[in-house]
Design a protein around this motif. Structure first.
Motif, PDB file in Angstrom:
ATOM      1  N   GLY A 193       0.807  -1.211   0.000  1.00  0.00           N
ATOM      2  CA  GLY A 193       0.000   0.000   0.000  1.00  0.00           C
ATOM      3  C   GLY A 193       0.841   1.262   0.000  1.00  0.00           C
ATOM      4  N   GLU A 194       1.858   1.298  -0.868  1.00  0.00           N
ATOM      5  CA  GLU A 194       2.793   2.431  -0.913  1.00  0.00           C
ATOM      6  C   GLU A 194       2.539   3.270  -2.166  1.00  0.00           C
ATOM      7  OE1 GLU A 194       6.843   0.814   1.102  1.00  0.00           O
ATOM      8  OE2 GLU A 194       6.276  -0.167  -0.775  1.00  0.00           O
ATOM      9  N   SER A 195       2.217   4.511  -1.986  1.00  0.00           N
ATOM     10  CA  SER A 195       1.953   5.379  -3.138  1.00  0.00           C
ATOM     11  C   SER A 195       3.194   5.590  -3.988  1.00  0.00           C
ATOM     12  CB  SER A 195       1.409   6.730  -2.667  1.00  0.00           C
ATOM     13  OG  SER A 195       2.376   7.412  -1.862  1.00  0.00           O
ATOM     14  N   LEU A 196       4.388   5.443  -3.404  1.00  0.00           N
ATOM     15  CA  LEU A 196       5.633   5.651  -4.142  1.00  0.00           C
ATOM     16  C   LEU A 196       6.234   4.338  -4.643  1.00  0.00           C
ATOM     17  CD1 LEU A 196       7.372   8.312  -1.842  1.00  0.00           C
ATOM     18  CD2 LEU A 196       5.737   8.663  -3.698  1.00  0.00           C
ATOM     19  N   GLY A 197       5.545   3.235  -4.447  1.00  0.00           N
ATOM     20  CA  GLY A 197       6.084   1.935  -4.791  1.00  0.00           C
ATOM     21  C   GLY A 197       6.018   1.621  -6.278  1.00  0.00           C
TER      22      GLY A 197
END
Length: 537
Positions: A193-197
């Motif tokens: 759940g990482e927006s930068l992933g």
């Protein structure tokens, strides 16, 4: 055996007489704590365990202690300085140079009677009932410029037995050979759940034709370009941010010469020739605050820091390190050597090629290596900047949520605070142009309320118990790629190393698995050593 391979003052009693005598066959060493990797984290781990009364042994594949701290990284990536504690705070100093750091680390191991075995690397691991019983080392001395060799000179040279092992290597080789779960590259954004992933937007696309015969895809791609198609934004891949060296440049007659290391082939640099001829803007970009993008000019020779640039014009080829994290030493040696060959060849290209920009040509003619930093390797830094390699998957995975201040683990053993910081992942052809993917984040703070400071729990530096009971992994710790872009700073790895050394001594004293030592007691010991475990107010 010579002094490079074995360093230790007052340590002969730790080793059997036949070992010191250098008899034939596999040498055998028995110790309490075996630290694999003599970088800054490894030295902190070893000294920490020795202070607790343990017999400690360091294995370092190169000929030098300190890794990047003393291997080119003089500028300290503190993050928030008040989040740095323990021995790390006393060792690091903004005024030290590389040679000084190497001397400090050598003095530390001598002061605490810690033997260091240089020029050997882990070949195999012997496990019994979920524990490492011993590790076998191969003899593989680096070449004259500090580059690892692909094939070892001698297999099964040494076997080390210990109740506790600490893997402080940048590559996580001991961890991987021990059967511990790990990953590398970029996880998909949805995994944690990482927006930068996952795959990031391209940093830049340059108006440079990527084909050998301009306009003709069938002619193949120019040298240095990687043949790849980037996945959708946020998807997973196995790319790792760019590596490089922290060069120490100087100008003038007193500098050490930068020469070509292989036969010079002008075709290798056609990408740059076309860019110069077409007067292409070679600037890249960086993001220091989410939502705000700014240009970053390219360079080849950063005086002082010797760092890369987020640009097509940089002293490294982004993406050329793709095979390093999970590669064998033959592949890694080629990648390491390529980085050296590229700088030497690019410098020659800028000096002699008709297309080179006048300012770069004049700079290249004056540039050399600084004396006093890496004289033993003719000015070439002896440590490749492996910013990120493998990452353990354990009971706790540090993720973007930790960086955002959305977690508060109770078993913190160090703090981190640098912010998200990465470098481009690939240089590849795209729609008749050349693109650089990702790598724009430059110390991006995701939690202003806490000044970006977050906790790293003990669970993230120990494997799952069922995988290995007597291994601690402070460098290639359990973290997502996004989190590792922040954790990866030397002060953090040093603090984690110190905490690992204390934990190792406790596991020995308690005769327990590293996962079962008393959390409260560990934290009390660390606080007594000056480690900072809670966010400063």
């Amino acid at each position: 055996m010579n002094r490079r391979q074995f360093l230790g003052i007052g340590t002969a009693s730790l080793l059997p007489i036949e070992f010191l005598a250098g008899c034939g066959g596999t040498k055998r060493i028995s110790t309490d704590v075996c630290v694999y990797g003599g970088n800054a984290s490894g030295v902190m781990a070893a000294v920490s365990a020795a202070k607790e009364g343990c017999r400690v042994f360091i294995i370092e594949p190169s000929r030098w202690l300190g890794g990047m701290t003393g291997g080119g990284l003089m500028h300290i990536d503190w993050g928030q300085k008040d989040a740095v504690g323990g021995m790390t705070r006393s060792v690091l100093n903004d005024d030290h140079d590389d040679a000084t750091y190497r001397k400090i680390f050598q003095e530390l191991v001598e002061k605490h009677s810690i033997p260091v075995f240089f020029e050997h690397r882990v070949e195999s691991v012997q496990k019994v009932e979920g524990r490492i019983e011993s590790i076998t080392l191969e003899y593989a001395p680096p070449d004259k410029l500090g580059c690892p060799i692909g094939r070892a000179k001698r297999s099964e040279a040494v076997r080390v037995t210990a109740p506790i092992f600490i893997d402080c290597s940048y590559e996580g080789d001991l961890m991987a050979k021990s059967g511990v779960a790990y990953t590398y590259g970029r996880e998909a954004a949805e995994e944690y759940g990482e927006s930068l992933g996952g795959v990031a937007p391209n940093m830049a696309e340059y108006e440079v034709d990527p084909y050998v015969t301009p306009g003709d895809r069938r002619s193949g791609y120019l040298p240095l370009l990687q043949d790849r198609v980037m996945g959708p934004l946020g998807s997973a891949d196995k790319l790792t941010m760019g590596y490089g060296f922290r060069w120490k440049f100087a100008e003038g007659e007193g500098s050490l010469p930068i020469g070509t290391l292989e036969d010079y082939d002008p075709r290798m640099f056609e990408v740059y020739r076309r860019a110069f001829q077409g007067k292409v803007n070679l600037a890249g970009a960086r993001i220091r605050k989410l939502g705000s993008r700014e240009p970053e000019q390219g360079h080849m020779y950063a005086m002082g820091s010797g760092n890369l640039s987020r640009s097509l014009l940089a002293p490294a080829v982004f993406g050329s390190n793709q095979g390093y994290p999970n590669g064998d030493w033959e592949e890694r040696a080629k990648i390491w050597k390529f980085h050296q060959v590229f700088l030497g060849g690019m410098t020659h290209f800028l000096r002699v090629d008709f297309s080179a920009r006048a300012d770069l040509k004049e700079k290249a003619k004056r540039i050399g290596f600084q004396r006093g930093s890496f004289d033993e390797t003719q000015g070439w830094p002896h440590q490749l900047y492996v910013r990120e390699a493998r990452r353990m998957i354990s009971r706790y995975v540090v993720t973007q949520k930790d960086l955002e201040g959305k977690s508060d683990p109770s078993d913190s053993v160090a703090l981190a605070s640098y912010g998200v910081d990465d470098w481009p992942y690939a240089m590849f052809p795209l729609n008749g142009k050349i693109a650089l993917n990702g790598g724009m984040y430059s110390r991006v703070c995701l939690n202003e309320a806490n000044r970006g400071i977050y906790k790293i729990p003990y669970r993230s530096i120990t494997p799952r118990k069922e995988e290995c009971e007597n291994l601690i992994v402070p460098v290639c710790c359990s973290a997502s790629h996004v989190a590792m872009t922040s954790i990866r700073m030397e002060p953090v790895w040093m603090m984690l190393g110190e905490s690992a050394g204390v934990a190792a001594s406790m596991a020995i004293q308690e005769r327990s698995a590293v996962q079962e030592i008393g959390d409260v007691a560990l934290r009390e010991k660390l606080k007594g050593r000056g480690q900072i475990l809670e966010r400063p107010t």
